[in-house]
Motif scaffolding. Structure first.
Motif, PDB file in Angstrom:
ATOM      1  N   ALA A  71       0.820  -1.218   0.000  1.00 36.39           N
ATOM      2  CA  ALA A  71       0.000   0.000   0.000  1.00 36.39           C
ATOM      3  C   ALA A  71       0.850   1.262   0.000  1.00 36.39           C
ATOM      4  N   SER A  72       2.026   1.205   0.665  1.00 32.35           N
ATOM      5  CA  SER A  72       2.887   2.387   0.729  1.00 32.35           C
ATOM      6  C   SER A  72       4.298   1.957   1.087  1.00 32.35           C
ATOM      7  N   ILE A  73       5.249   2.870   0.845  1.00 37.33           N
ATOM      8  CA  ILE A  73       6.668   2.620   1.126  1.00 37.33           C
ATOM      9  C   ILE A  73       7.221   3.810   1.884  1.00 37.33           C
ATOM     10  N   GLU A  74       8.063   3.520   2.882  1.00 31.97           N
ATOM     11  CA  GLU A  74       8.811   4.564   3.576  1.00 31.97           C
ATOM     12  C   GLU A  74      10.298   4.294   3.409  1.00 31.97           C
ATOM     13  N   GLY A  75      11.075   5.384   3.260  1.00 28.41           N
ATOM     14  CA  GLY A  75      12.517   5.260   3.117  1.00 28.41           C
ATOM     15  C   GLY A  75      13.020   6.002   1.903  1.00 28.41           C
ATOM     16  N   THR A  76      14.337   6.236   1.862  1.00 25.43           N
ATOM     17  CA  THR A  76      14.908   7.070   0.805  1.00 25.43           C
ATOM     18  C   THR A  76      15.808   6.316  -0.166  1.00 25.43           C
ATOM     19  N   ASP A  77      16.029   5.023   0.052  1.00 24.68           N
ATOM     20  CA  ASP A  77      16.899   4.280  -0.869  1.00 24.68           C
ATOM     21  C   ASP A  77      16.344   4.350  -2.290  1.00 24.68           C
ATOM     22  N   PRO A  78      17.229   4.405  -3.319  1.00 24.91           N
ATOM     23  CA  PRO A  78      16.760   4.471  -4.706  1.00 24.91           C
ATOM     24  C   PRO A  78      15.834   3.328  -5.113  1.00 24.91           C
ATOM     25  N   LEU A  79      15.877   2.196  -4.400  1.00 24.06           N
ATOM     26  CA  LEU A  79      14.953   1.110  -4.725  1.00 24.06           C
ATOM     27  C   LEU A  79      13.504   1.551  -4.598  1.00 24.06           C
ATOM     28  N   ARG A  80      13.244   2.515  -3.716  1.00 28.61           N
ATOM     29  CA  ARG A  80      11.870   2.991  -3.557  1.00 28.61           C
ATOM     30  C   ARG A  80      11.336   3.558  -4.873  1.00 28.61           C
ATOM     31  N   ALA A  81      12.120   4.418  -5.516  1.00 26.52           N
ATOM     32  CA  ALA A  81      11.678   5.019  -6.776  1.00 26.52           C
ATOM     33  C   ALA A  81      11.477   3.956  -7.847  1.00 26.52           C
ATOM     34  N   LYS A  82      12.358   2.972  -7.870  1.00 22.10           N
ATOM     35  CA  LYS A  82      12.218   1.892  -8.848  1.00 22.10           C
ATOM     36  C   LYS A  82      10.912   1.139  -8.635  1.00 22.10           C
ATOM     37  N   LEU A  83      10.625   0.802  -7.373  1.00 18.83           N
ATOM     38  CA  LEU A  83       9.400   0.065  -7.085  1.00 18.83           C
ATOM     39  C   LEU A  83       8.164   0.903  -7.390  1.00 18.83           C
ATOM     40  N   GLU A  84       8.183   2.149  -6.998  1.00 11.00           N
ATOM     41  CA  GLU A  84       7.011   2.987  -7.246  1.00 11.00           C
ATOM     42  C   GLU A  84       6.767   3.181  -8.728  1.00 11.00           C
ATOM     43  N   ALA A  85       7.845   3.209  -9.531  1.00 12.17           N
ATOM     44  CA  ALA A  85       7.675   3.293 -10.985  1.00 12.17           C
ATOM     45  C   ALA A  85       7.025   2.013 -11.517  1.00 12.17           C
ATOM     46  N   LYS A  86       7.451   0.857 -11.005  1.00 17.96           N
ATOM     47  CA  LYS A  86       6.837  -0.407 -11.422  1.00 17.96           C
ATOM     48  C   LYS A  86       5.364  -0.455 -11.021  1.00 17.96           C
ATOM     49  N   PHE A  87       5.062   0.003  -9.820  1.00 12.38           N
ATOM     50  CA  PHE A  87       3.677   0.014  -9.363  1.00 12.38           C
ATOM     51  C   PHE A  87       2.807   0.907 -10.242  1.00 12.38           C
ATOM     52  N   ALA A  88       3.392   2.038 -10.690  1.00  9.09           N
ATOM     53  CA  ALA A  88       2.635   2.960 -11.549  1.00  9.09           C
ATOM     54  C   ALA A  88       2.382   2.360 -12.924  1.00  9.09           C
ATOM     55  N   GLU A  89       3.335   1.552 -13.410  1.00  6.69           N
ATOM     56  CA  GLU A  89       3.166   0.901 -14.712  1.00  6.69           C
ATOM     57  C   GLU A  89       2.069  -0.149 -14.675  1.00  6.69           C
ATOM     58  N   ASN A  90       2.020  -0.904 -13.570  1.00 12.07           N
ATOM     59  CA  ASN A  90       1.088  -2.025 -13.478  1.00 12.07           C
ATOM     60  C   ASN A  90       0.832  -2.306 -12.003  1.00 12.07           C
ATOM     61  N   THR A  91      -0.399  -2.111 -11.568  1.00 12.52           N
ATOM     62  CA  THR A  91      -0.702  -2.276 -10.143  1.00 12.52           C
ATOM     63  C   THR A  91      -0.487  -3.701  -9.666  1.00 12.52           C
ATOM     64  N   ASN A  92      -0.478  -4.679 -10.587  1.00 11.89           N
ATOM     65  CA  ASN A  92      -0.226  -6.060 -10.183  1.00 11.89           C
ATOM     66  C   ASN A  92       1.183  -6.259  -9.629  1.00 11.89           C
ATOM     67  N   CYS A  93       2.086  -5.325  -9.933  1.00 14.09           N
ATOM     68  CA  CYS A  93       3.446  -5.421  -9.390  1.00 14.09           C
ATOM     69  C   CYS A  93       3.466  -5.247  -7.875  1.00 14.09           C
ATOM     70  N   ARG A  94       2.388  -4.723  -7.290  1.00  9.59           N
ATOM     71  CA  ARG A  94       2.290  -4.550  -5.846  1.00  9.59           C
ATOM     72  C   ARG A  94       2.009  -5.869  -5.112  1.00  9.59           C
ATOM     73  N   ASN A  95       1.589  -6.871  -5.844  1.00 11.36           N
ATOM     74  CA  ASN A  95       1.123  -8.121  -5.249  1.00 11.36           C
ATOM     75  C   ASN A  95       2.198  -8.837  -4.439  1.00 11.36           C
ATOM     76  N   VAL A  96       1.843  -9.306  -3.240  1.00 13.18           N
ATOM     77  CA  VAL A  96       2.722 -10.201  -2.482  1.00 13.18           C
ATOM     78  C   VAL A  96       2.623 -11.579  -3.132  1.00 13.18           C
ATOM     79  N   ALA A  97       3.659 -11.913  -3.902  1.00 14.41           N
ATOM     80  CA  ALA A  97       3.577 -13.023  -4.843  1.00 14.41           C
ATOM     81  C   ALA A  97       4.083 -14.350  -4.309  1.00 14.41           C
ATOM     82  N   GLU A  98       5.011 -14.308  -3.346  1.00 14.86           N
ATOM     83  CA  GLU A  98       5.672 -15.548  -2.942  1.00 14.86           C
ATOM     84  C   GLU A  98       6.226 -15.423  -1.533  1.00 14.86           C
ATOM     85  N   LEU A  99       6.159 -16.528  -0.817  1.00 18.07           N
ATOM     86  CA  LEU A  99       6.946 -16.725   0.399  1.00 18.07           C
ATOM     87  C   LEU A  99       7.850 -17.915   0.142  1.00 18.07           C
ATOM     88  N   GLY A 100       9.149 -17.729   0.335  1.00 18.85           N
ATOM     89  CA  GLY A 100      10.108 -18.813   0.151  1.00 18.85           C
ATOM     90  C   GLY A 100      10.961 -18.994   1.389  1.00 18.85           C
TER      91      GLY A 100
END
Length: 376
Positions: A275-304
């Motif tokens: 639903a949301s991200i906190e923090g300043t690491d550049p990975l945040r921007a990468k993830l938010e860009a993916k989420f904006a492209e396709n909301t399915n990228c937000r899905n908790v897909a796997e536990l390993g």
């Protein structure tokens, strides 16, 4: 025989169970001009590409078959590989029919409906004699969670996926006793499959409730000898696709695919999605860009859950997620292993010193990992 030749022989004979007259396809990728990567990662990827070529040459010399294909790296793990790989895998007649029916473009874009995927599968299965028997995926980005990989397995291919692989792993995590690892993984899968929920807690503040209701865990043990087999190498994990829309909590991400983050990110999960991200690491921007492209990228897909005692590297997610006693949680696509979400993205994040508690349908609980120590 060189040490690398011995590693290749173990790969093809122990992990893949190669048989007479089988067709081998090895593929790799090249660094795109627009990729911003560190000198160390550039070196690894150049060595990875060279190793892919050597593996194909070894297969050709030793077993009489070793085709090699390379292509520019895909935008992300989980994105479909390009037409040339589909062509090398399934054959020209099949690809022409997929194109004439309008299916190939939809499959490549991950926009095919279930009925269209089924129609594509029928075309491929009708000509499966043309499909490669053994596929060694040595591209940097993963093709594990793609229609390409799933359809190849449907046609009987045995697929080993080695995304982000470092050739040095042939002499570490790939030297594990595969039979011992398989037995440990099977015990863990059996334990997890008794639960309806899995609680994950880590010292870094990660606190997640993962919903397993109606889903079955599976094991990745590196023994890919049966038709249609698929797994990572190096192997060693139990995994499941959580029931969509249910998991919740917070993930504190400290490691990316190939390095530690400058600052941990806190990913807040509600109803099975970030639903949301906190923090300043550049990975945040990468993830938010993916989420904006396709909301399915937000899905908790796997536990390993990692089961390989020879795995130790935290700086490479392919090996890190196999470390005995770690867990990983992925976002994005899970349609290839029991889930319902399709996305051109699948990325794993590894968590250390977890405590995993199974919650049963009757409310009973069982701790199976305590502060990173396996108890089953």
């Amino acid at each position: 025989m060189t040490s690398l030749d011995k590693a290749f022989r173990s790969l093809f004979e122990t992990n893949m169970g190669i048989r007479d007259s089988e067709r081998v396809l090895v593929f790799g990728d090249t660094i795109r001009p627009d990729e911003a990567i560190s000198p160390g990662d550039r070196d690894r990827r150049l060595r990875l590409n060279a190793t892919a070529r050597q593996a194909a040459a070894f297969a050709e010399k030793t077993y009489g078959s070793g085709a090699f294909v390379e292509f520019a790296a895909t935008p992300a793990s989980g994105a479909e590989p390009p037409r040339e790989l589909w062509l090398a895998t399934f054959g020209e007649e099949t690809i022409v029919l997929l194109e004439q029916s309008g299916l190939l473009a939809k499959l490549l874009a991950k926009q095919a409906s279930p009925d269209e995927i089924a129609a594509g599968r029928e075309i491929i299965l009708a000509r499966k004699e043309a499909v490669a028997d053994i596929i060694i995926a040595l591209s940097n980005n993963s093709t594990s969670h793609t229609r390409y990989r799933a359809l190849a397995c449907d046609a009987g291919s045995r697929v080993a996926s080695l995304p982000h692989f470092d050739p040095d792993m042939f002499h570490s995590s790939m030297t594990v006793d595969w039979q011992t690892l398989a037995a440990r993984t099977a015990r863990l899968v059996a334990a997890v499959n008794r639960a309806e929920w899995v609680r994950v807690a880590c010292p870094n503040g990660t606190d997640m409730m993962i919903c397993k209701q109606g889903r079955q865990a599976g094991g990745d043990d590196g023994l890919l000898t049966a038709a249609g087999s698929f797994g990572n190498l190096p192997a060693g994990e139990a995994y499941l696709a959580p029931l969509e829309g249910k998991s919740h909590g917070v993930m504190v991400v400290e490691w990316g695919s190939t390095c530690k983050l400058d600052e941990p990110l806190r990913l807040f999960v509600e109803n099975g999605s970030v639903a949301s991200i906190e923090g300043t690491d550049p990975l945040r921007a990468k993830l938010e860009a993916k989420f904006a492209e396709n909301t399915n990228c937000r899905n908790v897909a796997e536990l390993g859950i990692g089961t390989n005692e020879k795995a130790s590297r935290p700086d490479n997610v392919l090996e890190a997620e196999k470390i005995l006693g770690t867990i990983h949680i992925a976002l994005g696509d899970n349609s290839g292993f029991g889930g319902q979400v399709s996305a051109p993205f699948h990325e794993d994040y590894v968590f250390y010193r977890p405590t995993l508690t199974l919650v049963m349908a009757d409310g009973g609980e069982q701790v199976i990992i305590d502060d990173g120590h396996m108890l089953v």
